[in-house]
Design a protein around this motif. Structure first.
Motif, mmCIF file in Angstrom:
data_model
loop_
_atom_site.group_PDB
_atom_site.id
_atom_site.type_symbol
_atom_site.label_atom_id
_atom_site.label_comp_id
_atom_site.label_asym_id
_atom_site.label_seq_id
_atom_site.Cartn_x
_atom_site.Cartn_y
_atom_site.Cartn_z
ATOM 1 N N LEU A 137 0.826 -1.214 0.000
ATOM 2 C CA LEU A 137 0.000 0.000 0.000
ATOM 3 C C LEU A 137 0.856 1.258 0.000
ATOM 4 O O LEU A 137 0.574 2.221 -0.725
ATOM 5 C CB LEU A 137 -0.925 -0.008 1.212
ATOM 6 C CG LEU A 137 -2.049 -1.049 1.235
ATOM 7 C CD1 LEU A 137 -2.827 -0.952 2.542
ATOM 8 C CD2 LEU A 137 -2.991 -0.854 0.051
ATOM 9 N N LEU A 138 1.913 1.253 0.808
ATOM 10 C CA LEU A 138 2.807 2.409 0.858
ATOM 11 C C LEU A 138 3.494 2.630 -0.479
ATOM 12 O O LEU A 138 3.564 3.764 -0.984
ATOM 13 C CB LEU A 138 3.839 2.198 1.964
ATOM 14 C CG LEU A 138 4.946 3.252 2.074
ATOM 15 C CD1 LEU A 138 4.363 4.625 2.366
ATOM 16 C CD2 LEU A 138 5.955 2.847 3.147
ATOM 17 N N LEU A 139 3.990 1.559 -1.076
ATOM 18 C CA LEU A 139 4.749 1.680 -2.321
ATOM 19 C C LEU A 139 3.871 2.154 -3.472
ATOM 20 O O LEU A 139 4.176 3.161 -4.134
ATOM 21 C CB LEU A 139 5.384 0.336 -2.653
ATOM 22 C CG LEU A 139 6.239 0.274 -3.918
ATOM 23 C CD1 LEU A 139 7.462 1.151 -3.773
ATOM 24 C CD2 LEU A 139 6.645 -1.164 -4.217
ATOM 25 N N PHE A 140 2.766 1.450 -3.713
ATOM 26 C CA PHE A 140 1.932 1.798 -4.853
ATOM 27 C C PHE A 140 1.135 3.076 -4.594
ATOM 28 O O PHE A 140 0.825 3.820 -5.539
ATOM 29 C CB PHE A 140 1.003 0.637 -5.199
ATOM 30 C CG PHE A 140 1.693 -0.484 -5.902
ATOM 31 C CD1 PHE A 140 1.863 -0.454 -7.273
ATOM 32 C CD2 PHE A 140 2.221 -1.556 -5.197
ATOM 33 C CE1 PHE A 140 2.520 -1.474 -7.934
ATOM 34 C CE2 PHE A 140 2.876 -2.585 -5.843
ATOM 35 C CZ PHE A 140 3.027 -2.540 -7.221
ATOM 36 N N GLY A 141 0.778 3.333 -3.335
ATOM 37 C CA GLY A 141 0.124 4.605 -3.039
ATOM 38 C C GLY A 141 1.022 5.780 -3.351
ATOM 39 O O GLY A 141 0.586 6.780 -3.940
ATOM 40 N N THR A 142 2.296 5.688 -2.971
ATOM 41 C CA THR A 142 3.247 6.755 -3.287
ATOM 42 C C THR A 142 3.448 6.894 -4.787
ATOM 43 O O THR A 142 3.535 8.016 -5.324
ATOM 44 C CB THR A 142 4.585 6.464 -2.598
ATOM 45 O OG1 THR A 142 4.373 6.251 -1.208
ATOM 46 C CG2 THR A 142 5.538 7.633 -2.786
ATOM 47 N N MET A 143 3.509 5.757 -5.490
ATOM 48 C CA MET A 143 3.715 5.798 -6.933
ATOM 49 C C MET A 143 2.563 6.513 -7.633
ATOM 50 O O MET A 143 2.774 7.398 -8.474
ATOM 51 C CB MET A 143 3.861 4.384 -7.478
ATOM 52 C CG MET A 143 4.081 4.313 -8.984
ATOM 53 S SD MET A 143 4.372 2.633 -9.577
ATOM 54 C CE MET A 143 2.795 1.877 -9.197
ATOM 55 N N PHE A 144 1.320 6.175 -7.279
ATOM 56 C CA PHE A 144 0.176 6.808 -7.924
ATOM 57 C C PHE A 144 -0.041 8.239 -7.429
ATOM 58 O O PHE A 144 -0.596 9.063 -8.168
ATOM 59 C CB PHE A 144 -1.075 5.965 -7.705
ATOM 60 C CG PHE A 144 -1.081 4.689 -8.485
ATOM 61 C CD1 PHE A 144 -1.126 4.718 -9.872
ATOM 62 C CD2 PHE A 144 -1.022 3.461 -7.843
ATOM 63 C CE1 PHE A 144 -1.115 3.543 -10.614
ATOM 64 C CE2 PHE A 144 -1.011 2.284 -8.575
ATOM 65 C CZ PHE A 144 -1.057 2.320 -9.959
ATOM 66 N N ALA A 145 0.377 8.533 -6.207
ATOM 67 C CA ALA A 145 0.304 9.913 -5.739
ATOM 68 C C ALA A 145 1.233 10.802 -6.546
ATOM 69 O O ALA A 145 0.860 11.912 -6.963
ATOM 70 C CB ALA A 145 0.645 9.983 -4.254
ATOM 71 N N LEU A 146 2.444 10.336 -6.783
ATOM 72 C CA LEU A 146 3.374 11.096 -7.617
ATOM 73 C C LEU A 146 2.849 11.223 -9.036
ATOM 74 O O LEU A 146 2.934 12.301 -9.654
ATOM 75 C CB LEU A 146 4.739 10.400 -7.613
ATOM 76 C CG LEU A 146 5.819 11.029 -8.489
ATOM 77 C CD1 LEU A 146 6.102 12.454 -8.054
ATOM 78 C CD2 LEU A 146 7.100 10.190 -8.443
ATOM 79 N N GLY A 147 2.271 10.139 -9.566
ATOM 80 C CA GLY A 147 1.702 10.212 -10.902
ATOM 81 C C GLY A 147 0.543 11.198 -10.986
ATOM 82 O O GLY A 147 0.432 11.950 -11.964
ATOM 83 N N GLY A 148 -0.318 11.197 -9.982
ATOM 84 C CA GLY A 148 -1.422 12.156 -9.983
ATOM 85 C C GLY A 148 -0.939 13.594 -9.931
ATOM 86 O O GLY A 148 -1.500 14.471 -10.587
ATOM 87 N N ALA A 149 0.129 13.836 -9.164
ATOM 88 C CA ALA A 149 0.684 15.187 -9.108
ATOM 89 C C ALA A 149 1.297 15.592 -10.443
ATOM 90 O O ALA A 149 1.115 16.726 -10.914
ATOM 91 C CB ALA A 149 1.725 15.276 -7.989
#
Length: 287
Positions: A242-254
């Motif tokens: 959750l931490l890894l993919f959440g961070t990945m998609f958060a960066l992508g959304g930004a």
């Protein structure tokens, strides 16, 4: 892993999206990246990027060739066929195996229509031994013969699935056929061959300390408890995911200017990070 999933992938995605916008009518999509390089990079930076491509290609190819040759010589020939073979003979066979791998890869590249087809073919091959390579960490009975049978069966089934007799099989169907077909091979092989030697199993357990009921018998003989219970290890894996993919998609959304998606993904990453920290602290207190 953090740099691999969170940081490294997004520059490729952004360049691909730019190519879709700037070059919408490109006949060959594979040319989008080099065309953008030639059009927008200055001379010095263009040379560095081209050099990095060559370096990445050479390192990947050399790794795969040496890795494949070591499989053929050390894990197959030297273990099952001729354990008494001399070092000189193994080196000679390693060179021969490297030449064979290069020839096979060249042939596959010659008949491939695009890089995506080769990538999907590699995924189909890896589907065969996937279950075995995962299950061996949870069950002591999985032996080397099962791994070898799954690799050979997975390769053969994946290769046969591309024959004209099978028609235009969907990629997901091809993966399912490869997975279940190889399981029909390696499961009987595992049951009808001897397990690994007790000394090998004990040495492996003392080094790795796998948890779970599948290693209970070996754990009792070793007299050593695992570092973490299986349930705790699985919860920590889920929280880290959750931490890894959440961070990945958060960066992508930004990067894609989608604040809602970025905020949601950041919340998921925060939840996963909090759970991971709590589980880690609880494990330290228990010990």
């Amino acid at each position: 892993m953090w740099l691999h999933y969170v940081i490294r992938a997004w520059p490729w995605v952004l360049v691909g999206l730019v190519a879709v916008v700037v070059l919408p009518d490109l006949a060959d999509p594979d040319l989008g990246y080099p065309i953008l390089m030639l059009r927008y990079l200055p001379a010095g930076l263009l040379g560095l990027v081209v050099a990095s491509f060559f370096a990445a290609f050479m390192s990947t190819v050399s790794t795969q060739i040496n890795w494949g040759a070591s499989y053929l010589v050390n894990d197959l020939y030297g273990r099952f066929i001729a354990p008494e073979a001399s070092s000189a003979r193994l080196v000679w066979l390693g060179r021969l195996g490297s030449a064979f791998i290069v020839a096979a890869a060249t042939t596959a590249a010659f008949f491939a229509n695009d890089i995506g087809a080769l990538f999907r073919f590699m995924i189909a091959i890896g589907t065969g031994p996937g279950a075995v390579l995962t299950l061996r960490w949870f069950w002591w009975r999985v032996n080397a013969w099962a791994e070898l049978a799954s690799m050979l069966a997975g390769f053969a089934i994946a290769l046969c699935s591309y024959l004209p007799a099978f028609g235009a099989m969907e990629f997901g169907t091809r993966l399912a056929v490869t997975a279940f077909g190889s399981a029909a091979v390696w499961l009987p092989v595992m049951w009808f061959t001897r397990p690994e030697e007790p000394a090998t199993l004990l040495a492996f357990y003392r080094r790795v300390r796998p948890a779970g009921p599948g290693w209970r018998a070996i754990r009792a003989r070793a007299g050593v408890e695992p570092d973490l219970p299986l349930g705790t290890a699985l919860l920590r894996t889920a929280a880290a995911t959750l931490l890894l993919f959440g961070t990945m998609f958060a960066l992508g959304g930004a990067l894609l200017l989608e604040p809602g998606g970025a905020a949601l993904a950041a919340g998921v990453a925060g939840f996963g990070g909090a759970c991971l920290w709590t589980l880690h602290r609880r494990s330290r207190l228990d010990h």
